[in-house]
Design an enzyme around this catalytic site. Structure first.
Site, PDB file in Angstrom:
ATOM      1  N   CYS A 158      -6.268  -6.988   7.994  1.00  0.00           N
ATOM      2  CA  CYS A 158      -5.952  -5.679   8.557  1.00  0.00           C
ATOM      3  C   CYS A 158      -6.841  -4.633   7.892  1.00  0.00           C
ATOM      4  O   CYS A 158      -6.928  -4.572   6.671  1.00  0.00           O
ATOM      5  CB  CYS A 158      -4.479  -5.398   8.298  1.00  0.00           C
ATOM      6  SG  CYS A 158      -4.026  -3.678   8.288  1.00  0.00           S
ATOM      7  N   GLU A 159      -7.502  -3.819   8.705  1.00  0.00           N
ATOM      8  CA  GLU A 159      -8.425  -2.836   8.134  1.00  0.00           C
ATOM      9  C   GLU A 159      -7.704  -1.685   7.443  1.00  0.00           C
ATOM     10  O   GLU A 159      -8.312  -0.950   6.680  1.00  0.00           O
ATOM     11  CB  GLU A 159      -9.370  -2.288   9.205  1.00  0.00           C
ATOM     12  CG  GLU A 159      -8.737  -1.409  10.241  1.00  0.00           C
ATOM     13  CD  GLU A 159      -9.739  -0.894  11.260  1.00  0.00           C
ATOM     14  OE1 GLU A 159      -9.515   0.214  11.762  1.00  0.00           O
ATOM     15  OE2 GLU A 159     -10.727  -1.585  11.561  1.00  0.00           O
ATOM     16  N   HIS A 160      -6.414  -1.525   7.686  1.00  0.00           N
ATOM     17  CA  HIS A 160      -5.683  -0.415   7.078  1.00  0.00           C
ATOM     18  C   HIS A 160      -5.271  -0.696   5.636  1.00  0.00           C
ATOM     19  O   HIS A 160      -5.213   0.219   4.817  1.00  0.00           O
ATOM     20  CB  HIS A 160      -4.438  -0.076   7.909  1.00  0.00           C
ATOM     21  CG  HIS A 160      -4.769   0.330   9.304  1.00  0.00           C
ATOM     22  ND1 HIS A 160      -3.991  -0.020  10.388  1.00  0.00           N
ATOM     23  CD2 HIS A 160      -5.801   1.043   9.799  1.00  0.00           C
ATOM     24  CE1 HIS A 160      -4.530   0.473  11.478  1.00  0.00           C
ATOM     25  NE2 HIS A 160      -5.629   1.110  11.161  1.00  0.00           N
ATOM     26  N   HIS A 161      -4.948  -1.967   5.332  1.00  0.00           N
ATOM     27  CA  HIS A 161      -4.470  -2.307   3.987  1.00  0.00           C
ATOM     28  C   HIS A 161      -5.249  -3.461   3.353  1.00  0.00           C
ATOM     29  O   HIS A 161      -4.987  -3.834   2.216  1.00  0.00           O
ATOM     30  CB  HIS A 161      -2.982  -2.693   4.030  1.00  0.00           C
ATOM     31  CG  HIS A 161      -2.121  -1.618   4.607  1.00  0.00           C
ATOM     32  ND1 HIS A 161      -1.734  -1.596   5.936  1.00  0.00           N
ATOM     33  CD2 HIS A 161      -1.592  -0.511   4.040  1.00  0.00           C
ATOM     34  CE1 HIS A 161      -0.999  -0.529   6.159  1.00  0.00           C
ATOM     35  NE2 HIS A 161      -0.890   0.148   5.037  1.00  0.00           N
ATOM     36  N   GLN A 187      -5.150  -5.768  15.407  1.00  0.00           N
ATOM     37  CA  GLN A 187      -4.872  -6.797  16.404  1.00  0.00           C
ATOM     38  C   GLN A 187      -5.267  -6.354  17.811  1.00  0.00           C
ATOM     39  O   GLN A 187      -5.785  -7.151  18.598  1.00  0.00           O
ATOM     40  CB  GLN A 187      -3.389  -7.180  16.357  1.00  0.00           C
ATOM     41  CG  GLN A 187      -3.041  -8.306  17.311  1.00  0.00           C
ATOM     42  CD  GLN A 187      -1.612  -8.764  17.161  1.00  0.00           C
ATOM     43  OE1 GLN A 187      -1.026  -8.665  16.090  1.00  0.00           O
ATOM     44  NE2 GLN A 187      -1.038  -9.271  18.233  1.00  0.00           N
ATOM     45  N   HIS A 221       1.998  -9.847  10.443  1.00  0.00           N
ATOM     46  CA  HIS A 221       1.185  -8.948   9.628  1.00  0.00           C
ATOM     47  C   HIS A 221       1.792  -8.802   8.238  1.00  0.00           C
ATOM     48  O   HIS A 221       2.925  -8.354   8.103  1.00  0.00           O
ATOM     49  CB  HIS A 221       1.109  -7.568  10.302  1.00  0.00           C
ATOM     50  CG  HIS A 221       0.340  -7.579  11.578  1.00  0.00           C
ATOM     51  ND1 HIS A 221      -0.904  -7.006  11.699  1.00  0.00           N
ATOM     52  CD2 HIS A 221       0.628  -8.118  12.792  1.00  0.00           C
ATOM     53  CE1 HIS A 221      -1.348  -7.172  12.946  1.00  0.00           C
ATOM     54  NE2 HIS A 221      -0.434  -7.848  13.619  1.00  0.00           N
ATOM     55  N   CYS A 256       1.012  -6.680   6.085  1.00  0.00           N
ATOM     56  CA  CYS A 256       1.223  -5.268   5.759  1.00  0.00           C
ATOM     57  C   CYS A 256       2.604  -4.797   6.217  1.00  0.00           C
ATOM     58  O   CYS A 256       3.103  -3.787   5.734  1.00  0.00           O
ATOM     59  CB  CYS A 256       0.123  -4.387   6.355  1.00  0.00           C
ATOM     60  SG  CYS A 256       0.004  -4.459   8.142  1.00  0.00           S
TER      61      CYS A 256
END
Length: 194
Positions: free
Chosen positions: A83-86, A124, A152, A154
């Site tokens: 995941c690019e956010h976390h 995703q 996920h 995250c």
């Protein structure tokens, strides 16, 4: 399956991992952590190896002219992404269907294209769209539909901490814009394998 590795030099990543360990209050010289920067760097090199690959080229590398106009479905393709956010893992299954218009690809090329796109920092929704668009661009079929089901970390390890929740995303082109075609595929996916 052959291992794909990013051209990124792991030695460039290692000092940053050591600094991160220091910033969270750890001692990078501690016995259990001495090789951690090297291991993390090699891991990141492998987990982001998709940046050096082209999914359309992968699909076209085994393209064949075939008079087939019925739906081709490759289901339950396992994938792992970050995941690019976390920068935490998300993983699950990809289901791909396409309706050829004179060209097909080798069946193994679809999972390879999925891996290529999954081995990048992702969300995703984008991953689903990129898989679909890559197949559309490579083969020019009458339609493509991609369904991705994933868990996920995250959402499970931090934040809301909801265990076992599944996120499903869908992207389609061409003939799959017809509800009847989408329903046919979704019914097929709901049946047990073999």
């Amino acid at each position: 399956m052959e291992k794909i590795v990013s051209p990124v030099d792991p030695s460039l990543i290692q000092p940053h991992v050591s600094e991160l360990l220091r910033l969270i209050g750890e001692d990078p010289s501690r016995e259990g952590l001495q090789k951690t920067p090297e291991r993390v760097a090699r891991s990141m090199q492998e987990l982001t190896s998709g940046y050096g690959l082209d999914p359309v080229a992968i699909l076209r590398s085994a393209m064949f002219h075939e008079e087939c106009s019925q739906m081709v479905v490759v289901r339950d393709i396992e994938f792992y992404s970050l995941c690019e956010h976390h920068i935490l893992p998300f993983f699950g299954k990809v289901h791909v269907a396409y309706i050829p218009d004179g060209c097909i690809t080798g069946l193994s090329k679809i999972p390879r294209a999925v891996d290529c796109l999954a081995r990048r920092l992702q969300v995703q929704e984008r991953l689903t769209r990129q898989i679909c668009e890559s197949i559309q661009q490579a083969l020019s079929p009458l339609g493509v539909m991609v369904v991705v089901e994933a868990q996920h970390m995250c959402m499970q390890m931090r934040g809301v901490e909801k265990q076992g929740s599944i996120t499903t995303t869908v992207h389609h082109t061409g003939l799959f814009s017809e509800m009847e075609r989408r329903q046919e595929l979704l019914q097929m996916l709901s049946r047990p394998v073999m």
